[in-house]
Scaffold this motif. Sequence first.
Motif, mmCIF file in Angstrom:
data_model
loop_
_atom_site.group_PDB
_atom_site.id
_atom_site.type_symbol
_atom_site.label_atom_id
_atom_site.label_comp_id
_atom_site.label_asym_id
_atom_site.label_seq_id
_atom_site.Cartn_x
_atom_site.Cartn_y
_atom_site.Cartn_z
ATOM 1 N N PHE A 153 0.252 6.265 -0.404
ATOM 2 C CA PHE A 153 -0.478 7.024 -1.012
ATOM 3 C C PHE A 153 0.832 8.144 -1.498
ATOM 4 O O PHE A 153 1.362 8.345 -0.127
ATOM 5 N N THR A 166 -3.046 9.432 -5.805
ATOM 6 C CA THR A 166 -2.308 8.086 -6.186
ATOM 7 C C THR A 166 -2.656 7.350 -4.870
ATOM 8 O O THR A 166 -1.928 7.516 -3.895
ATOM 9 N N GLN A 167 -3.805 6.619 -4.847
ATOM 10 C CA GLN A 167 -3.704 5.729 -3.842
ATOM 11 C C GLN A 167 -3.375 4.149 -3.956
ATOM 12 O O GLN A 167 -4.393 3.463 -4.741
ATOM 13 N N GLN A 182 0.589 -1.178 -0.286
ATOM 14 C CA GLN A 182 0.333 0.236 0.245
ATOM 15 C C GLN A 182 0.662 1.598 0.008
ATOM 16 O O GLN A 182 1.648 1.228 0.908
ATOM 17 N N SER A 238 -6.910 6.730 -8.401
ATOM 18 C CA SER A 238 -5.835 8.005 -8.642
ATOM 19 C C SER A 238 -6.860 9.312 -8.855
ATOM 20 O O SER A 238 -7.923 9.632 -9.828
#
Length: 266
Positions: free
Chosen positions: A106, A142-143, A104, A151
């Motif tokens: 961000f 963007t994650q 993950q 995004s």
Amino acid sequence: MRILFLAICLTAMACPVFSQELYVNTEPASNMATSSLGMRIENQGFFSPTYKNRSTIEAMYGVSRHLMVHGSVYMSDYYSNNQHFDGGSVYAKYRFLSIDTVQQHFRGAAFVKLASINNPVPNQEITLEGDNSGLQSGVVFTQLLHKLAISGSAGYIRAFDNAGGHALPEFQARNAIAYTLSAGYLLLPRHYRDYSQTNMNLYVELLGKTNPGHVQSYLDVAPAVQFIFNSLCRLDFSYRAPLYNAMERNSKNMYLVRLEYNFFNL
């Protein structure tokens, strides 16, 4: 030595893991690796009322872990009976935010784009991809969530008079707000063995623009499919269609085909 070898392997594996961030119609907040060069050739166009198309050659370079730059040249028959040189643009993106955890992250970035184009200006849409001279700036976030990456971006565009004596008509808007929302999903491979496996990514992107002070806006949806070979070569297909349209433009109902090759550790 074992730690160094493991770090190299993880770095290599990171390319396909994050491949679902390589959106077709928008840029993510993430950057290319430092000292890496990407070369693109792209063709997009529309079939109605007559077939018209534009080709783009683009070079991308990762200056550092925070900064990457692009340079593009355009050629089309959008405003003439034959293909001709439209002009060019330069783009820079600075990543100012990175929050990383396992599978993950961000990220946030700011971008700026400057274009010089020599076409007439019959359309209401302001676009720096071969149609208008101008300046664009904005932010993108963007994650990444394992196999899904989402995004969003927002930016301001200021149109200049085009080169070659093609001034922007008085009744045309000079300012625009552009916004996007993109989602990418890594469909294949289901399980990673090595970085040479072919990646298949599916995308859905929403692309919107409005001209403040004018009753001119649109919102498009652009589904896309992408294949990545050996973590080096990328092939994109996309088709964008309007969900809502109140703007004269070339980018309505448009296909896109793109081939990209990357050189790492130059």
